[in-house]
Scaffold this motif. Structure first.
Motif, PDB file in Angstrom:
ATOM      1  N   ASP A  84      23.105 -37.063 -38.448  1.00 39.80           N
ATOM      2  CA  ASP A  84      22.372 -38.067 -37.681  1.00 39.80           C
ATOM      3  C   ASP A  84      21.542 -37.373 -36.592  1.00 39.80           C
ATOM      4  O   ASP A  84      22.052 -36.491 -35.900  1.00 39.80           O
ATOM      5  CB  ASP A  84      23.429 -38.985 -37.030  1.00 39.80           C
ATOM      6  CG  ASP A  84      22.827 -40.221 -36.413  1.00 39.80           C
ATOM      7  OD1 ASP A  84      21.642 -40.173 -36.056  1.00 39.80           O
ATOM      8  OD2 ASP A  84      23.565 -41.222 -36.288  1.00 39.80           O
ATOM      9  N   MET A  95      28.089 -41.632 -34.310  1.00 40.36           N
ATOM     10  CA  MET A  95      27.996 -43.031 -33.902  1.00 40.36           C
ATOM     11  C   MET A  95      29.019 -43.834 -34.702  1.00 40.36           C
ATOM     12  O   MET A  95      29.364 -43.456 -35.831  1.00 40.36           O
ATOM     13  CB  MET A  95      26.609 -43.591 -34.253  1.00 40.36           C
ATOM     14  CG  MET A  95      25.465 -42.942 -33.519  1.00 40.36           C
ATOM     15  SD  MET A  95      25.276 -43.590 -31.862  1.00 40.36           S
ATOM     16  CE  MET A  95      24.559 -45.182 -32.210  1.00 40.36           C
ATOM     17  N   PRO A 155      29.926 -46.318 -37.310  1.00 44.29           N
ATOM     18  CA  PRO A 155      29.070 -46.788 -38.406  1.00 44.29           C
ATOM     19  C   PRO A 155      28.769 -48.279 -38.301  1.00 44.29           C
ATOM     20  O   PRO A 155      29.585 -49.035 -37.754  1.00 44.29           O
ATOM     21  CB  PRO A 155      29.901 -46.483 -39.661  1.00 44.29           C
ATOM     22  CG  PRO A 155      31.238 -46.061 -39.211  1.00 44.29           C
ATOM     23  CD  PRO A 155      31.216 -45.808 -37.748  1.00 44.29           C
ATOM     24  N   ASP A 156      27.617 -48.672 -38.805  1.00 37.48           N
ATOM     25  CA  ASP A 156      27.267 -50.096 -38.801  1.00 37.48           C
ATOM     26  C   ASP A 156      28.288 -50.858 -39.630  1.00 37.48           C
ATOM     27  O   ASP A 156      28.828 -50.332 -40.599  1.00 37.48           O
ATOM     28  CB  ASP A 156      25.868 -50.297 -39.398  1.00 37.48           C
ATOM     29  CG  ASP A 156      24.797 -49.736 -38.458  1.00 37.48           C
ATOM     30  OD1 ASP A 156      25.051 -49.707 -37.234  1.00 37.48           O
ATOM     31  OD2 ASP A 156      23.737 -49.316 -38.953  1.00 37.48           O
ATOM     32  N   ALA A 157      28.514 -52.118 -39.235  1.00 33.79           N
ATOM     33  CA  ALA A 157      29.502 -52.932 -39.947  1.00 33.79           C
ATOM     34  C   ALA A 157      29.140 -53.039 -41.423  1.00 33.79           C
ATOM     35  O   ALA A 157      27.986 -53.230 -41.779  1.00 33.79           O
ATOM     36  CB  ALA A 157      29.560 -54.310 -39.311  1.00 33.79           C
ATOM     37  N   GLN A 158      30.145 -52.867 -42.273  1.00 30.54           N
ATOM     38  CA  GLN A 158      29.947 -52.965 -43.722  1.00 30.54           C
ATOM     39  C   GLN A 158      30.154 -54.411 -44.156  1.00 30.54           C
ATOM     40  O   GLN A 158      30.934 -55.131 -43.546  1.00 30.54           O
ATOM     41  CB  GLN A 158      30.995 -52.103 -44.445  1.00 30.54           C
ATOM     42  CG  GLN A 158      30.978 -50.644 -44.099  1.00 30.54           C
ATOM     43  CD  GLN A 158      29.918 -49.891 -44.879  1.00 30.54           C
ATOM     44  OE1 GLN A 158      29.819 -50.031 -46.084  1.00 30.54           O
ATOM     45  NE2 GLN A 158      29.107 -49.125 -44.173  1.00 30.54           N
ATOM     46  N   GLU A 179      35.686 -45.595 -39.151  1.00 31.99           N
ATOM     47  CA  GLU A 179      35.242 -46.560 -38.139  1.00 31.99           C
ATOM     48  C   GLU A 179      36.326 -46.769 -37.078  1.00 31.99           C
ATOM     49  O   GLU A 179      36.024 -46.829 -35.884  1.00 31.99           O
ATOM     50  CB  GLU A 179      34.896 -47.885 -38.839  1.00 31.99           C
ATOM     51  CG  GLU A 179      34.136 -48.841 -37.946  1.00 31.99           C
ATOM     52  CD  GLU A 179      33.761 -50.152 -38.666  1.00 31.99           C
ATOM     53  OE1 GLU A 179      33.706 -50.162 -39.924  1.00 31.99           O
ATOM     54  OE2 GLU A 179      33.534 -51.138 -37.960  1.00 31.99           O
ATOM     55  N   ARG A 223      35.609 -45.914 -33.278  1.00 28.46           N
ATOM     56  CA  ARG A 223      35.707 -47.020 -32.316  1.00 28.46           C
ATOM     57  C   ARG A 223      36.683 -46.673 -31.189  1.00 28.46           C
ATOM     58  O   ARG A 223      36.473 -47.018 -30.042  1.00 28.46           O
ATOM     59  CB  ARG A 223      36.216 -48.282 -33.006  1.00 28.46           C
ATOM     60  CG  ARG A 223      35.158 -49.113 -33.687  1.00 28.46           C
ATOM     61  CD  ARG A 223      35.788 -50.471 -33.973  1.00 28.46           C
ATOM     62  NE  ARG A 223      35.084 -51.219 -34.997  1.00 28.46           N
ATOM     63  CZ  ARG A 223      35.532 -52.380 -35.472  1.00 28.46           C
ATOM     64  NH1 ARG A 223      36.678 -52.890 -35.046  1.00 28.46           N
ATOM     65  NH2 ARG A 223      34.844 -53.027 -36.374  1.00 28.46           N
ATOM     66  N   ARG A 276      17.415 -45.619 -30.695  1.00 29.73           N
ATOM     67  CA  ARG A 276      17.031 -45.477 -32.103  1.00 29.73           C
ATOM     68  C   ARG A 276      15.890 -46.417 -32.381  1.00 29.73           C
ATOM     69  O   ARG A 276      15.887 -47.548 -31.926  1.00 29.73           O
ATOM     70  CB  ARG A 276      18.191 -45.897 -33.002  1.00 29.73           C
ATOM     71  CG  ARG A 276      19.389 -45.072 -32.802  1.00 29.73           C
ATOM     72  CD  ARG A 276      20.454 -45.609 -33.696  1.00 29.73           C
ATOM     73  NE  ARG A 276      21.224 -44.461 -34.175  1.00 29.73           N
ATOM     74  CZ  ARG A 276      21.927 -44.459 -35.269  1.00 29.73           C
ATOM     75  NH1 ARG A 276      21.954 -45.508 -36.043  1.00 29.73           N
ATOM     76  NH2 ARG A 276      22.606 -43.395 -35.618  1.00 29.73           N
ATOM     77  N   ARG A 315      14.277 -48.737 -34.913  1.00 29.62           N
ATOM     78  CA  ARG A 315      14.690 -49.379 -36.167  1.00 29.62           C
ATOM     79  C   ARG A 315      13.458 -49.787 -36.947  1.00 29.62           C
ATOM     80  O   ARG A 315      12.493 -50.271 -36.393  1.00 29.62           O
ATOM     81  CB  ARG A 315      15.539 -50.610 -35.882  1.00 29.62           C
ATOM     82  CG  ARG A 315      16.860 -50.230 -35.259  1.00 29.62           C
ATOM     83  CD  ARG A 315      17.933 -51.240 -35.606  1.00 29.62           C
ATOM     84  NE  ARG A 315      19.184 -50.844 -34.968  1.00 29.62           N
ATOM     85  CZ  ARG A 315      20.160 -50.252 -35.613  1.00 29.62           C
ATOM     86  NH1 ARG A 315      20.037 -49.971 -36.887  1.00 29.62           N
ATOM     87  NH2 ARG A 315      21.269 -49.941 -34.987  1.00 29.62           N
TER      88      ARG A 315
END
Ligand SMILES: [Zn+2]
Ligand SMILES: [Zn+2]
Length: 295
Positions: A235, A250, A252-255, A271, A275, A292, A294
């Motif tokens: 990243d 970071m 990770p974005d929610a799956q 995660e 967290r 970032r 987007r």
């Protein structure tokens, strides 16, 4: 602990941080890092009252940060990172550095041991399928014990339990054999760790675990490793610690889809672990992140 910080803060203000102050500080830090059995007992009692309904990440965070076992080490690491920014004699910084290397190893072992112990405990009662990122994370942490902390019997036992749990889904026979050899007193040959756990983000060749800070592929691409998970950071905007400058992945974005892990909304162990690290695992400072863009 705060006395030391105040002492140092005052002398920084006066711009006269000298060898004498540092000597005093080193003495206090070394005495604080020698744990008495009484303290450990107190800590395990405190462990026992953690509510089992607390989320996995809250439990991990409590183990990582609320326990005071490595807090003196964190203070030492933080102070060292600040000292490096001052104009001090090289010999003074060097002496401090020696102390800090030990502190860093103890913190590293604390993070690795805490993550694996929680995984082993949770997976004993609930076997949910592991995601690829979790396999890499858990295997890297176990491999790091065999390679870098193989004099610690407690950590070796933790790694063995994790390998056995992963045995049905990953190739770990070689590692288990190496682990038995270590128990018999043989030091592991890093070359035995044939199977790299990760691939180079640039050229897809295998990356081996050779050191915990950096990763280099066969074609010479070099990457930093995440201070917490040891995973390669591909990243461009990882989290950076305001204190010691260490880089951490970071969260990770929610799956999409419901979590299969017990007691958390996180969809992977990765995660959960990231967290739980809302603060730097090494020095306890906050992180900053570059904004970032987007698409
Ligand atoms: Zn490469
Ligand atoms: Zn830090």
């Amino acid at each position: 602990m705060w006395d030391m910080l105040l002492l140092l803060g005052e002398s920084w203000k006066a711009r006269d941080t000298g060898a004498a102050d540092l000597e005093r500080l080193l003495t206090v830090l070394s005495s604080k890092t020698k744990k008495s059995p009484g303290t450990l007992e107190m800590l395990s009692n405190r462990d026992a009252i953690v509510d089992p309904n607390t989320s996995l990440e809250a439990r991990l965070k409590s183990t990582l940060f609320s326990k005071t076992t490595v807090n003196p080490e964190r203070v030492a690491i933080y102070l060292y990172s600040q000292l490096k920014r001052c104009e001090l004699e090289a010999s003074v910084v060097e002496r401090f550095e020696h102390h800090v290397r030990d502190a860093e190893t103890r913190v590293r072992k604390h993070i690795t041991g805490s993550v694996l112990a929680l995984h082993n405990e949770a997976s004993a009662t609930c076997t949910s399928p592991l995601q690829d990122c979790d396999r890499s994370l858990l295997l890297l942490l176990c491999d790091s014990i065999l390679l870098f902390h193989n004099d610690d019997k407690h950590l070796l036992a933790t790694a063995e339990t994790t390998y056995l749990r992963l045995q049905s889904s990953c190739a770990v026979d070689e590692q288990l054999r190496v682990l038995q050899d270590i128990k018999k007193g043989t030091s592991p040959d890093p070359a035995l760790f044939g199977a790299g756990r990760e691939e180079c983000p640039a050229c897809d060749t295998e990356i081996k675990l050779e050191n915990i800070q950096e990763a280099t592929c066969a074609n010479g691409h070099t990457w930093q490793r995440c201070s917490v998970t040891l995973l390669v950071i591909a990243d461009f905007h990882p989290r950076t610690c305001l204190g010691c400058g260490r880089k951490t992945l970071m969260v990770p974005d929610a799956q999409a889809g419901a979590s299969t892990l017990p007691g958390t909304t996180a969809t992977s162990w990765l995660e959960v672990v990231l967290r739980a690290h809302s603060l730097c695992g090494y020095c306890g400072e906050r992180f900053y992140t570059a904004l970032r863009r987007r698409a």
